[in-house]
Design a protein around this motif. Structure first.
Motif, mmCIF file in Angstrom:
data_model
loop_
_atom_site.group_PDB
_atom_site.id
_atom_site.type_symbol
_atom_site.label_atom_id
_atom_site.label_comp_id
_atom_site.label_asym_id
_atom_site.label_seq_id
_atom_site.Cartn_x
_atom_site.Cartn_y
_atom_site.Cartn_z
ATOM 1 N N ARG A 225 0.832 -1.203 0.000
ATOM 2 C CA ARG A 225 0.000 0.000 0.000
ATOM 3 C C ARG A 225 0.866 1.253 0.000
ATOM 4 N N TRP A 226 1.975 1.210 0.742
ATOM 5 C CA TRP A 226 2.895 2.355 0.738
ATOM 6 C C TRP A 226 3.389 2.644 -0.673
ATOM 7 N N ILE A 227 3.702 1.581 -1.405
ATOM 8 C CA ILE A 227 4.199 1.751 -2.773
ATOM 9 C C ILE A 227 3.133 2.382 -3.652
ATOM 10 N N CYS A 228 1.901 1.862 -3.550
ATOM 11 C CA CYS A 228 0.802 2.404 -4.355
ATOM 12 C C CYS A 228 0.569 3.877 -4.032
ATOM 13 N N TYR A 229 0.602 4.202 -2.753
ATOM 14 C CA TYR A 229 0.377 5.579 -2.337
ATOM 15 C C TYR A 229 1.487 6.494 -2.856
ATOM 16 N N SER A 230 2.726 6.022 -2.771
ATOM 17 C CA SER A 230 3.861 6.801 -3.250
ATOM 18 C C SER A 230 3.772 7.020 -4.761
ATOM 19 N N ARG A 231 3.408 5.968 -5.495
ATOM 20 C CA ARG A 231 3.291 6.089 -6.950
ATOM 21 C C ARG A 231 2.133 7.001 -7.336
ATOM 22 N N ALA A 232 1.052 6.932 -6.575
ATOM 23 C CA ALA A 232 -0.093 7.803 -6.850
ATOM 24 C C ALA A 232 0.295 9.264 -6.662
ATOM 25 N N LEU A 233 1.102 9.545 -5.622
ATOM 26 C CA LEU A 233 1.568 10.912 -5.389
ATOM 27 C C LEU A 233 2.497 11.380 -6.512
ATOM 28 N N TYR A 235 2.305 10.534 -9.729
ATOM 29 C CA TYR A 235 1.592 10.795 -10.978
ATOM 30 C C TYR A 235 0.371 11.704 -10.824
ATOM 31 N N GLY A 236 -0.136 11.830 -9.621
ATOM 32 C CA GLY A 236 -1.382 12.577 -9.444
ATOM 33 C C GLY A 236 -1.235 13.788 -8.554
ATOM 34 N N PRO A 237 -2.276 14.637 -8.516
ATOM 35 C CA PRO A 237 -2.260 15.820 -7.652
ATOM 36 C C PRO A 237 -2.321 15.425 -6.180
ATOM 37 N N ASP A 238 -1.484 16.062 -5.366
ATOM 38 C CA ASP A 238 -1.365 15.701 -3.952
ATOM 39 C C ASP A 238 -2.699 15.746 -3.220
ATOM 40 N N ILE A 239 -3.486 16.792 -3.460
ATOM 41 C CA ILE A 239 -4.716 16.977 -2.700
ATOM 42 C C ILE A 239 -5.696 15.828 -2.929
ATOM 43 N N TYR A 240 -5.766 15.330 -4.182
ATOM 44 C CA TYR A 240 -6.676 14.232 -4.470
ATOM 45 C C TYR A 240 -6.166 12.922 -3.888
ATOM 46 N N VAL A 241 -4.882 12.683 -4.030
ATOM 47 C CA VAL A 241 -4.308 11.405 -3.568
ATOM 48 C C VAL A 241 -4.382 11.292 -2.053
ATOM 49 N N THR A 242 -3.965 12.347 -1.342
ATOM 50 C CA THR A 242 -3.925 12.278 0.120
ATOM 51 C C THR A 242 -5.309 12.116 0.730
ATOM 52 N N HIS A 243 -6.305 12.763 0.145
ATOM 53 C CA HIS A 243 -7.639 12.663 0.718
ATOM 54 C C HIS A 243 -8.407 11.441 0.219
ATOM 55 N N MET A 244 -8.092 10.953 -0.982
ATOM 56 C CA MET A 244 -8.704 9.708 -1.428
ATOM 57 C C MET A 244 -8.246 8.537 -0.574
ATOM 58 N N ASP A 245 -7.071 8.687 0.031
ATOM 59 C CA ASP A 245 -6.554 7.650 0.917
ATOM 60 C C ASP A 245 -7.538 7.369 2.055
ATOM 61 N N ARG A 246 -8.297 8.372 2.443
ATOM 62 C CA ARG A 246 -9.254 8.208 3.533
ATOM 63 C C ARG A 246 -10.474 7.389 3.107
ATOM 64 N N LEU A 247 -10.670 7.252 1.809
ATOM 65 C CA LEU A 247 -11.787 6.445 1.324
ATOM 66 C C LEU A 247 -11.523 4.950 1.494
ATOM 67 N N SER A 248 -10.371 4.620 2.072
ATOM 68 C CA SER A 248 -10.057 3.218 2.335
ATOM 69 C C SER A 248 -11.088 2.563 3.250
ATOM 70 N N VAL A 249 -11.835 3.387 3.994
ATOM 71 C CA VAL A 249 -12.867 2.827 4.876
ATOM 72 C C VAL A 249 -13.917 2.069 4.080
ATOM 73 N N ILE A 250 -14.108 2.464 2.808
ATOM 74 C CA ILE A 250 -15.092 1.768 1.973
ATOM 75 C C ILE A 250 -14.647 0.333 1.740
ATOM 76 N N ALA A 251 -13.355 0.151 1.440
ATOM 77 C CA ALA A 251 -12.823 -1.195 1.231
ATOM 78 C C ALA A 251 -12.921 -2.017 2.508
ATOM 79 N N VAL A 252 -12.681 -1.381 3.646
ATOM 80 C CA VAL A 252 -12.786 -2.076 4.930
ATOM 81 C C VAL A 252 -14.218 -2.557 5.156
ATOM 82 N N LEU A 253 -15.177 -1.695 4.870
ATOM 83 C CA LEU A 253 -16.597 -2.053 5.033
ATOM 84 C C LEU A 253 -16.982 -3.215 4.131
#
Length: 293
Positions: A225-233, A235-253
């Motif tokens: 997950r660290w690798i995916c997050y680092s790669r997302a940062l 290639y993508g805009p920081d604001i979207y990547v950092t806050h989309m990380d919080r949507l991980s609760v959906i996967a947990v549910l």
């Protein structure tokens, strides 16, 4: 699909997988021992990442001030892991993890007081939504055995994780990310292993094989997950990547309900929806008040 979005989705799915596997691994195993082993796997993973990314930094190049705060951060991280694993042992994944992710709010508040960070109206309203959503998920009727304990343990884990992050950000300057992470994980491992040795009545030989494998895979999933997050940062805009990380609760549910057969009352689903709404509110570029003016 934009490549950064693919990595962000991978980050979310791996987080959900790691949470469910960690919970499954604690069914028969001692929580302190499990935390130490999980920590050890992550430490090995971080050392591999230093080698793979050629980001080695001589430890002698880290100044005393940074060493102090990295060690303090590692101590807080170790204590957070012990609390988190104990909470997972006694509570359901789909309840414990959202409460633990409350560390986002603690971190935002900490940065406000320590670094005098300013926040937009959207971010302030989002924090309030996170509070409301988390309360709706955590509070349950009936007061089952251990219900109150896991909630406070998860909150304490969230607070300690936030303290760990702020300590590193405040005091560890000029330290490579993976090197700093490895130092923190090493200190954290010492803490968890010491507690497991002193408080635990079982040795590593008592670890159940299937659950032990689930525990190790859970830790590897966090590393991936660290690798995916680092790669997302990357290639993508920081604001979207950092806050989309919080949507991980959906996967947990989703994973918790499907693979763990955990059940959530309607109030809990409303709480999840409110948390997700808070994330999208932060991602909204236009201030919310301007939409009604």
């Amino acid at each position: 699909m934009r490549i950064w979005l693919g990595y962000a989705l991978g980050d979310m799915l791996l987080f959900g997988l790691a949470a469910v596997l960690a919970k499954s691994a604690l069914k028969k195993n001692n929580t302190n021992l499990a935390a130490a082993i999980w920590n050890a796997v992550l430490l090995i993973f971080s050392l591999v990442m230093i080698r793979a990314t050629s980001s080695g930094q001589k430890l002698t190049g880290i100044d005393t001030h940074s060493w102090l705060f990295l060690i303090l951060s590692g101590i807080a991280l170790g204590a957070a892991l012990l609390c988190l694993f104990s909470a997972l042992k006694n509570g359901e994944t789909i309840r414990v993890v959202p409460v633990y992710l409350f560390y986002y709010v603690f971190t935002m508040l900490g940065r406000m007081f320590v670094f005098h960070a300013g926040y937009s109206y959207n971010q302030i309203l989002a924090m309030l939504l996170f509070v409301v959503g988390t309360v709706l998920i955590a509070v349950q009727n009936g007061g089952r055995k251990g219900g109150c304990n896991w909630m406070w343990l998860a909150l304490l884990a969230a607070l300690l994780t936030s303290v760990s992050a702020i300590l590193e950000e405040y005091g560890a300057h000029g330290v490579n990310h993976y090197v700093g992470l490895s130092v923190r994980l090493l200190v954290s491992f010492v803490i968890t292993a010491a507690v497991a040795a002193v408080a635990g009545k079982k040795s590593i030989r008592s670890l159940f094989f299937v659950e032990g494998m689930a525990l190790c895979i859970s830790a590897v999933a966090v590393g991936a997950r660290w690798i995916c997050y680092s790669r997302a940062l990357t290639y993508g805009p920081d604001i979207y990547v950092t806050h989309m990380d919080r949507l991980s609760v959906i996967a947990v549910l989703i994973f918790g309900c499907i693979f763990r057969k955990e059940k959530m009352p309607l109030r809990g689903f409303v709480g999840y929806a409110i948390i997700v709404a808070g994330v999208f509110l932060v991602l909204l570029q236009t201030p919310l008040l301007d939409l009604f003016i």
